[in-house]
Structure formats: structure tokens, C-alpha cells
Enzyme design. Structure first.
Site, mmCIF file in Angstrom:
data_model
loop_
_atom_site.group_PDB
_atom_site.id
_atom_site.type_symbol
_atom_site.label_atom_id
_atom_site.label_comp_id
_atom_site.label_asym_id
_atom_site.label_seq_id
_atom_site.Cartn_x
_atom_site.Cartn_y
_atom_site.Cartn_z
ATOM 1 N N LYS A 81 0.860 -1.181 0.000
ATOM 2 C CA LYS A 81 0.000 0.000 0.000
ATOM 3 C C LYS A 81 0.896 1.231 0.000
ATOM 4 O O LYS A 81 1.961 1.237 0.617
ATOM 5 C CB LYS A 81 -0.873 -0.015 1.262
ATOM 6 C CG LYS A 81 -2.095 0.841 1.175
ATOM 7 C CD LYS A 81 -3.322 0.079 0.762
ATOM 8 C CE LYS A 81 -4.526 1.004 0.709
ATOM 9 N NZ LYS A 81 -5.776 0.360 0.418
ATOM 10 N N GLY A 178 -24.625 4.552 4.980
ATOM 11 C CA GLY A 178 -23.747 5.058 3.923
ATOM 12 C C GLY A 178 -24.172 4.526 2.567
ATOM 13 O O GLY A 178 -24.011 3.336 2.284
ATOM 14 N N VAL A 179 -24.777 5.400 1.762
ATOM 15 C CA VAL A 179 -25.159 4.975 0.401
ATOM 16 C C VAL A 179 -24.359 5.790 -0.614
ATOM 17 O O VAL A 179 -24.903 6.559 -1.394
ATOM 18 C CB VAL A 179 -26.694 5.043 0.149
ATOM 19 C CG1 VAL A 179 -27.360 3.812 0.705
ATOM 20 C CG2 VAL A 179 -27.334 6.297 0.744
ATOM 21 N N GLY A 180 -23.038 5.614 -0.543
ATOM 22 C CA GLY A 180 -22.135 6.220 -1.520
ATOM 23 C C GLY A 180 -21.962 5.249 -2.670
ATOM 24 O O GLY A 180 -22.912 4.573 -3.069
ATOM 25 N N VAL A 182 -20.377 2.217 -3.040
ATOM 26 C CA VAL A 182 -20.697 0.802 -2.795
ATOM 27 C C VAL A 182 -22.074 0.639 -2.165
ATOM 28 O O VAL A 182 -22.844 -0.243 -2.551
ATOM 29 C CB VAL A 182 -19.669 0.138 -1.854
ATOM 30 C CG1 VAL A 182 -19.921 -1.353 -1.771
ATOM 31 C CG2 VAL A 182 -18.267 0.384 -2.303
HETATM 32 N N1 LIG Z 1 -15.359 1.382 -3.477
HETATM 33 C C1 LIG Z 1 -15.022 0.104 -3.298
HETATM 34 O O1 LIG Z 1 -15.033 -0.702 -4.244
HETATM 35 C C2 LIG Z 1 -14.656 -0.383 -1.923
HETATM 36 C C3 LIG Z 1 -14.023 -1.633 -1.796
HETATM 37 C C4 LIG Z 1 -13.740 -2.131 -0.522
HETATM 38 C C5 LIG Z 1 -14.067 -1.371 0.589
HETATM 39 N N2 LIG Z 1 -14.661 -0.148 0.443
HETATM 40 C C6 LIG Z 1 -14.998 0.601 1.650
HETATM 41 O O2 LIG Z 1 -16.415 0.834 1.672
HETATM 42 C C7 LIG Z 1 -16.688 2.090 2.294
HETATM 43 C C8 LIG Z 1 -17.478 2.966 1.333
HETATM 44 O O3 LIG Z 1 -16.721 3.170 0.146
HETATM 45 P P1 LIG Z 1 -17.302 4.030 -1.068
HETATM 46 O O4 LIG Z 1 -16.363 3.845 -2.187
HETATM 47 O O5 LIG Z 1 -18.736 3.708 -1.242
HETATM 48 O O6 LIG Z 1 -17.127 5.494 -0.477
HETATM 49 P P2 LIG Z 1 -18.059 6.760 -0.750
HETATM 50 O O7 LIG Z 1 -17.299 7.930 -0.243
HETATM 51 O O8 LIG Z 1 -18.571 6.773 -2.150
HETATM 52 O O9 LIG Z 1 -19.329 6.506 0.193
HETATM 53 C C9 LIG Z 1 -19.330 6.721 1.562
HETATM 54 C C10 LIG Z 1 -20.719 7.237 1.911
HETATM 55 O O10 LIG Z 1 -20.787 7.328 3.329
HETATM 56 C C11 LIG Z 1 -21.433 8.543 3.665
HETATM 57 N N3 LIG Z 1 -21.056 8.915 5.007
HETATM 58 C C12 LIG Z 1 -19.888 9.413 5.449
HETATM 59 N N4 LIG Z 1 -19.943 9.627 6.774
HETATM 60 C C13 LIG Z 1 -21.166 9.243 7.177
HETATM 61 C C14 LIG Z 1 -21.826 9.220 8.429
HETATM 62 N N5 LIG Z 1 -21.221 9.633 9.536
HETATM 63 N N6 LIG Z 1 -23.095 8.768 8.477
HETATM 64 C C15 LIG Z 1 -23.719 8.346 7.347
HETATM 65 N N7 LIG Z 1 -23.145 8.340 6.132
HETATM 66 C C16 LIG Z 1 -21.892 8.787 6.058
HETATM 67 C C17 LIG Z 1 -20.986 9.518 2.597
HETATM 68 O O11 LIG Z 1 -21.867 10.635 2.500
HETATM 69 C C18 LIG Z 1 -20.995 8.633 1.360
HETATM 70 O O12 LIG Z 1 -22.264 8.642 0.730
HETATM 71 C C19 LIG Z 1 -15.320 2.655 2.696
HETATM 72 O O13 LIG Z 1 -15.048 2.253 4.012
HETATM 73 C C20 LIG Z 1 -14.371 1.972 1.742
HETATM 74 O O14 LIG Z 1 -13.058 1.894 2.269
HETATM 75 C C21 LIG Z 1 -14.966 0.352 -0.782
#
Ligand SMILES: NC(=O)c1ccc[n+]([C@@H]2O[C@H](COP(=O)([O-])OP(=O)(O)OC[C@H]3O[C@@H](n4cnc5c(N)ncnc54)[C@H](O)[C@@H]3O)[C@@H](O)[C@H]2O)c1
Length: 343
Positions: A81, A178-180, A182
Site C-alpha cells: 500500500k 452510507g449509500v455512496g 458501494v
Molecule cells: N469502493 C469500493 O469498491 C470499496 C471496496 C472495498 C471497501 N470499500 C470501503 O467501503 C466504504 C465505502 O466506500 P465508497 O467507495 O462507497 O465510499 P463513498 O465515499 O462513495 O461513500 C461513503 C458514503 O458514506 C457517507 N457517510 C460518510 N460519513 C457518514 C456518516 N457519519 N453517516 C452516514 N453516512 C456517512 C458519505 O456521505 C458517502 O455517501 C469505505 O469504508 C471503503 O473503504 C470500498
């Protein structure tokens, strides 16, 4: 703690400090264990590290996590990393990432990079000008989030098999924090499988989208944590299971996409003490890594999904072994990795 003490105690192979005075590059590449293949892991770029020690500790901690995630997913990769301490003030971002590309190339393929927090596919376009050891490129495997979400849904099916006796999400009550990227794809997967979904996010537009497109119900975070449901899926930041949230939970299982869901190991113990099954995060969310590993091998979307589908079997094995032993699922998963590395 001295760097050598950190490396030796944590079973690390190396820490590389890579710099370029022309661009202000200060990059750290942590290498944990490359017994199963070259290190594969993202590059985190932040301006907020307060010391070099903090940045090195972060790179090492994250590299170790990659060893475990790759090994449990059966990938021919090890743990690496990178962390970039971004210059403060104005700097040429394109040139900085080009020099990072040269730095990655200088490691001769022991480390393959991709994007992570604070870096984008645009940054990787600059990195690729000087190294072939980069994946997650725009026109190749693309956004890993749909594959990650699919893998989490498969993990949840295995969880349902163990907790409710059938690997079926129909009617299952799932709360998603968290509905970002993923989280939204996970809500889609759950909707397609007939689960009942509640969502919470600090971003109101994302919540509205989940409600409109996938029939989810919006609630605030406090309500979400207190809800009586079957599965809680943390999909926002790390540390979702902590002293404040854990006593509120009234679910049978925790299975989500976020990395480092347990704030500390103690929180894993406490979840188990309350009879809540914890699905190890790095086992459930390996789909994104599987997707970029597939890009390295030669991208084929179907193969990436087929491999992510196997997350069901991995979780099934972890939960069965946990049931048969006195270990918690996260301890079983760690042991399975350590057995593979020792073989
Ligand atoms: N993107 C991937 O393929 C992937 C792979 C493995 C792990 N992850 C992990 O999954 C998680 C989400 O990743 P992502 O790519 O969707 O990120 P992202 O930033 O797109 O989504 C995160 C979401 O969480 C919300 N959020 C942040 N703080 C919050 C809170 N206190 N309360 C409620 N919602 C909150 C944000 O507004 C956002 O919508 C992270 O921990 C990331 O490390 C992601």
C-alpha cells in the site's frame, strides 16, 4: 518505535521512502507479505499527515490489511500500500503523480498500485505514463464499487444461511449506513433480492436516490442504529462498530462494505458477547480487489463477478469454522490467511 522494530514485530518485508525534489514527492510504500504474489493495493494521498511516522504507520497498517484481503480471496497477490504526503500549498498534481509512477516503476513490479482515498482514476492516468504496474484504469476495469457490492450481497447470503437457515435475502430486514459508491449498489442488489432496506447517509441526495430507485426507507443514523433488523451493513467510514453504536444494535448480524468496521478488537468481542454475528469486513468487501486483480491478469468482467461470487463460499467456511470452534469469525478468517501464508 523504531522502523525496524515495527517491521519485525508486524512481519513486514519493507518500507520504501520515495522522493523527487523536482515535484515535491514524498511517497511511502509499505510491503507486508508477498509470498503469494506481488503486493497490490491503492495509493492514499493526503495533506493531513502530521508526521512522517504517522504516514509510515498508515502505509504499514494498510499494507498488512491487503495481505489478508488478497490471501483470503484466493488471489495471487500480497500486501502493499502506498501513502503520499501531499505538499502543502500549490503544486503540480500531474507532475507529482508522474514522479510517483517513476517511483513505483523503480520497485520493479513488487508493488502494483491503484486508486484509494484521495486519489482518482485521473491521477492513475499520470502514474501509468511511467509504469505498467498500475490498475484501476479508466478504460479497463473501471469503478470497482458494483463488484464490491455484489460480493457483499453474496457474503450476506452466506450469513443468512448460517443465521436464518437459508441463503436467501427475500424479506430480510437490512439497515445500510452510507449509500455512496458501494452502499448504493448494495441497496440495488438487496432490492433485486427482495430484502427490506433502511438507509441513512449524511448526503440527502444519495438517500433520496436510494428511496426513489430502490424503494428503501430513509431514517436518521440514530434510528438506524436502534432499529430491530436482521443485518446491519456499515458502508460509510471505518469504526462504525464503536462504544456509542454497539450497545444500540438490535440486529442478528453485521455484514457490510466498509473497511475496519470494528473500531478495536474489543468491539468484536463485545458484538459476539451480545450474540451478534460479525462477518469479517475484509472477507465481505474483497470484490473491489478481485476486480483490479482481474485487470492485472487481463480484464474479463464475467471472471471478476464469478470470483466475487465465491465470497459466498469463503464466508460459509469462516462461519462454519467459527461455529465449530471457540473462535470468532474475524479470528477464524485471520487464521485461515496465516495458514495459507505458512503453507
Ligand atoms: N469502493 C469500493 O469498491 C470499496 C471496496 C472495498 C471497501 N470499500 C470501503 O467501503 C466504504 C465505502 O466506500 P465508497 O467507495 O462507497 O465510499 P463513498 O465515499 O462513495 O461513500 C461513503 C458514503 O458514506 C457517507 N457517510 C460518510 N460519513 C457518514 C456518516 N457519519 N453517516 C452516514 N453516512 C456517512 C458519505 O456521505 C458517502 O455517501 C469505505 O469504508 C471503503 O473503504 C470500498
Amino acid at each position: 518505535m523504531s522502523y525496524f522494530t515495527q517491521l519485525l514485530e508486524g512481519g513486514y518485508e519493507a518500507v520504501h521512502l520515495l522522493s523527487d525534489s523536482r515535484t515535491g514527492l514524498r511517497a511511502i510504500v509499505g510491503m507486508h507479505n508477498t509470498r503469494l504474489g506481488p503486493g497490490l493495493g491503492g495509493t492514499r494521498a493526503l495533506a493531513t499527515y502530521t508526521s512522517e511516522e504517522e504516514a509510515v504507520a498508515d502505509a504499514l497498517r494498510l499494507a498488512r490489511g491487503m495481505t489478508y484481503k488478497a490471501a483470503l480471496a484466493g488471489l495471487p497477490h500480497g500486501g502493499g500500500k502506498a501513502v503520499i504526503m501531499l505538499p502543502r500549498g500549490n503544486f503540480d498534481r500531474a507532475k507529482l503523480f508522474e514522479s510517483f509512477g517513476r517511483a513505483v516503476e523503480s520497485l520493479g513490479g513488487r508493488y502494483i498500485t491503484t486508486e484509494d482515498s484521495g486519489t482518482s482514476t485521473d491521477d492513475m492516468e499520470h502514474v501509468r505514463k511511467h509504469t505498467k504496474h498500475v490498475v484501476g484504469l479508466k478504460e479497463r476495469s473501471g469503478d470497482p464499487s458494483p463488484v464490491t457490492a455484489y460480493g457483499v450481497a453474496r457474503a450476506m447470503e452466506a450469513t443468512a444461511k448460517h443465521v436464518f437457515g437459508r441463503p436467501d435475502l427475500k424479506g430480510l430486514r437490512v439497515t445500510v449506513l452510507g449509500v455512496g459508491h458501494v452502499g448504493m449498489y448494495l441497496v440495488k442488489e438487496l432490492h433485486e433480492r427482495g430484502a427490506k432496506v433502511w438507509v441513512s447517509d449524511i448526503n440527502a441526495a444519495s438517500v433520496a436516490h436510494a428511496v426513489k430507485e430502490y424503494g428503501a426507507t430513509a431514517v436518521d443514523a440514530d434510528t438506524l442504529h436502534r432499529m430491530e433488523a436482521d443485518v446491519f451493513a456499515p458502508c460509510a467510514l471505518g469504526g462504525a462498530i464503536n462504544d456509542a453504536t454497539l450497545p444500540l444494535l438490535k440486529v442478528k448480524a453485521v455484514c457490510g462494505a466498509a473497511n475496519n468496521q470494528l473500531l478495536t478488537m474489543r468491539h468484536g468481542e463485545q458484538l459476539a458477547g451480545r450474540g451478534i454475528l460479525y462477518v469479517p469486513d475484509y472477507a465481505a468487501n474483497a470484490g473491489g480487489l478481485i476486480n483490479v486483480a482481474q485487470e492485472w491478469a487481463g480484464y474479463d468482467r464475467e471472471k471478476a463477478y464469478a470470483r466475487a461470487s465465491n465470497i459466498f463460499d469463503t464466508i460459509d467456511t469462516v462461519l462454519r469454522r467459527a461455529k465449530e470452534s471457540s473462535l470468532r469469525p474475524e479470528q477464524v478468517a485471520d487464521r485461515m490467511v496465516e495458514e495459507k501464508l505458512a503453507a
